[in-house]
Design a protein around this motif. Sequence first.
Motif, PDB file in Angstrom:
ATOM      1  N   THR A   1       0.849  -1.188   0.000  1.00 40.34           N
ATOM      2  CA  THR A   1       0.000   0.000   0.000  1.00 40.34           C
ATOM      3  C   THR A   1       0.885   1.239   0.000  1.00 40.34           C
ATOM      4  OG1 THR A   1      -1.706  -1.170   1.243  1.00 40.34           O
ATOM      5  CG2 THR A   1      -1.827   1.230   1.199  1.00 40.34           C
TER       6      THR A   1
ATOM      7  N   THR B   1      -3.541   7.062   1.571  1.00 42.35           N
ATOM      8  CA  THR B   1      -4.068   6.025   2.453  1.00 42.35           C
ATOM      9  C   THR B   1      -5.272   6.498   3.265  1.00 42.35           C
ATOM     10  OG1 THR B   1      -2.279   6.616   3.986  1.00 42.35           O
ATOM     11  CG2 THR B   1      -1.963   4.650   2.635  1.00 42.35           C
TER      12      THR B   1
ATOM     13  N   ASN C   1      -5.812   0.043   1.523  1.00 43.89           N
ATOM     14  CA  ASN C   1      -5.268  -1.280   1.209  1.00 43.89           C
ATOM     15  C   ASN C   1      -5.201  -1.468  -0.306  1.00 43.89           C
ATOM     16  OD1 ASN C   1      -6.289  -4.660   1.213  1.00 43.89           O
ATOM     17  ND2 ASN C   1      -4.297  -3.944   1.860  1.00 43.89           N
TER      18      ASN C   1
ATOM     19  N   ASP D   1      -0.116  -9.487  -1.740  1.00 48.33           N
ATOM     20  CA  ASP D   1      -1.354  -9.224  -1.012  1.00 48.33           C
ATOM     21  C   ASP D   1      -2.530  -9.437  -1.969  1.00 48.33           C
ATOM     22  OD1 ASP D   1      -3.462  -8.337   0.480  1.00 48.33           O
ATOM     23  OD2 ASP D   1      -2.745  -6.280   0.709  1.00 48.33           O
TER      24      ASP D   1
ATOM     25  N   GLY E   1      -5.348  -7.062  -1.430  1.00 45.93           N
ATOM     26  CA  GLY E   1      -4.975  -5.744  -1.920  1.00 45.93           C
ATOM     27  C   GLY E   1      -5.113  -5.641  -3.429  1.00 45.93           C
TER      28      GLY E   1
END
Length: 330
Positions: free
Chosen positions: A112, A206, A211, A291, A294
């Motif tokens: 991220t 963010t 994410n 991820d 993500g």
Amino acid sequence: MKTIPSAALTCLGLLPFLLCNVSAQPVALRYGQIPSTIKTISALSFYIGQRKNFFVQEGINLEMMPIEGGAANMVIALNKGMVDLTRTATPYLIQDVLKGSEGAAIAGETLTPIYSLIAKPEIKTFGDLKGKVVGLSLAVDTISISTRKLMAKNGIKEGDFKVKELVGTPARAACLRKGDCDAVPLGQPEDFVLVKQGYQRLGVSTDAVPNFLFTVSAVRKSWGDKNKDALVRYVRGLASSYRFMRDPNHRDEVVRMAIEVTGSSEEIARQTLALYFDPDRGVVPKQAELDVKGLGQVIQCMAEAGELKPPLPPPERFIDLQYLRAAGLQ
């Protein structure tokens, strides 16, 4: 009594999961590098890997090959066989695979990201952006998507501002300094540098998108299947770099290397690492892991931005976990 070669002694001292084939010749891998990232903190993990010999210890000779022409050209170079593996932002990989390519992410590089929306000194609030020029990346890019969501969250919607498309943090920073852009999203260390020079940080990505899976190492599946051993070694070397980067005991050395990579001051290098790790904000992988959730968020955001149409593909379509799994990393 037979003497044990020094290389073998070194191998015997390694952890059990490391590759120990003394007779194996180093494998050369051509890695496609995004030119605009070479002097940014996102290149630090590879700098660490080279400086600390993490790739060499795995028998990998990693040749860094800058690919000119913007981030979208990374997957083009991969498809043409100009590189063996490449860094790419996930939206470009997703689009490429949906067009029929056999690309696949094999390791995470930036999970991220934190992009700061930096504005001219006289722009104090999001409201001041109405009617102004915001320098964004291409519409498909996660940088553009997250910045638009950040502005929308703060009352600035499409039509309230003008867009200037600029690929790469250096290009956007230059646009802001020249006065051609009123605000731009910037990564580290450029955002800290400009804030120190009097520019305003309006918010961070963010705040709107907590994410994401931003950048990955990608290969062509058919090539990867034929070179599995080399890619397992590659992800192990990359994992060692991230573990070293994250270790608080190595902070001073990592700061010195960050200064060498970015050319920033020690103060800004420390601020950047503190932003990532104190507390851990999930920017840097623990050990090159992917991820999957993500990546699913990237797909969802691309759909919200009109870049993908339903039914949306599953994130598993764009990744190949066999190398991380073989290395015991995921």
